[in-house]
Design a protein around this motif. Structure first.
Motif, PDB file in Angstrom:
ATOM      1  N   ALA A 178       0.833  -1.201   0.000  1.00 22.56           N
ATOM      2  CA  ALA A 178       0.000   0.000   0.000  1.00 22.56           C
ATOM      3  C   ALA A 178       0.868   1.252   0.000  1.00 22.56           C
ATOM      4  O   ALA A 178       1.969   1.256   0.567  1.00 22.56           O
ATOM      5  N   SER A 179       0.355   2.303  -0.623  1.00 21.26           N
ATOM      6  CA  SER A 179       1.081   3.573  -0.664  1.00 21.26           C
ATOM      7  C   SER A 179       0.098   4.718  -0.844  1.00 21.26           C
ATOM      8  O   SER A 179      -1.096   4.483  -1.104  1.00 21.26           O
ATOM      9  N   GLY A 180       0.598   5.929  -0.707  1.00 22.03           N
ATOM     10  CA  GLY A 180      -0.212   7.102  -0.973  1.00 22.03           C
ATOM     11  C   GLY A 180      -0.680   7.858   0.249  1.00 22.03           C
ATOM     12  O   GLY A 180      -1.310   8.909   0.121  1.00 22.03           O
ATOM     13  N   GLY A 181      -0.403   7.335   1.434  1.00 24.87           N
ATOM     14  CA  GLY A 181      -0.805   8.037   2.641  1.00 24.87           C
ATOM     15  C   GLY A 181       0.009   9.294   2.858  1.00 24.87           C
ATOM     16  O   GLY A 181       1.015   9.539   2.187  1.00 24.87           O
ATOM     17  N   GLY A 182      -0.441  10.105   3.790  1.00 21.80           N
ATOM     18  CA  GLY A 182       0.269  11.334   4.092  1.00 21.80           C
ATOM     19  C   GLY A 182      -0.526  12.218   5.015  1.00 21.80           C
ATOM     20  O   GLY A 182      -1.564  11.808   5.546  1.00 21.80           O
ATOM     21  N   LEU A 183      -0.039  13.421   5.185  1.00 19.15           N
ATOM     22  CA  LEU A 183      -0.694  14.419   6.035  1.00 19.15           C
ATOM     23  C   LEU A 183      -1.461  15.388   5.143  1.00 19.15           C
ATOM     24  O   LEU A 183      -0.869  16.009   4.248  1.00 19.15           O
ATOM     25  N   VAL A 184      -2.751  15.495   5.382  1.00 21.51           N
ATOM     26  CA  VAL A 184      -3.591  16.409   4.620  1.00 21.51           C
ATOM     27  C   VAL A 184      -4.460  17.196   5.585  1.00 21.51           C
ATOM     28  O   VAL A 184      -4.559  16.861   6.769  1.00 21.51           O
ATOM     29  N   GLN A 185      -5.106  18.216   5.055  1.00 19.53           N
ATOM     30  CA  GLN A 185      -6.021  19.011   5.866  1.00 19.53           C
ATOM     31  C   GLN A 185      -7.456  18.534   5.653  1.00 19.53           C
ATOM     32  O   GLN A 185      -7.783  17.919   4.636  1.00 19.53           O
TER      33      GLN A 185
END
Length: 123
Positions: free
Chosen positions: A5-12
């Protein structure tokens, strides 16, 4: 089959994010694919699933999430829109051998899991 899995991150809050899950080592089209998530201190919960053919889907929240698969690339995606802080979790993709026509919506129905990708939604 192995899953990455990939594509995660910090968003608002209110942002969109697309997660991807790449499969290798098996016949991808033999599997229903699902996304689950687990927030700190909570149990793993169902997010979305798509059948081996792509013709059937299931969602916990169909208004904001969309699952799709691209068998040519052995990949399944989760498009997440209008993200909320409560969507913060580790997101896991999972595979269920398609021995039946309907997709599973509980974690015990899936026996192959990826390593997870962290999604953090700030307010």
């Amino acid at each position: 089959v192995q899953l990455q899995a990939s594509g995660g991150g910090l968003v608002q809050a209110g942002d969109s994010l697309r997660l991807s899950c790449a499969a290798s080592g098996g016949t991808f089209s033999n599997y229903h694919m699902g996304w689950f998530r687990q927030a700190p201190g909570k149990e793993r919960e169902f997010v979305a699933a798509v059948s081996w053919s792509g013709g059937s889907t299931a969602y916990a929240d169909p208004s904001r999430f969309t699952i799709s698969r691209a068998d040519v690339r052995n990949t399944v995606h989760l498009q997440m829109n209008s993200l909320k802080p409560e969507d913060t979790a580790v997101y896991y993709c999972a595979a269920q051998l398609a021995t039946r026509t309907w997709v599973g919506t509980t974690s015990r129905e899936y026996n192959i899991w990826g390593q997870g990708t962290l999604v953090t939604v700030s307010s």
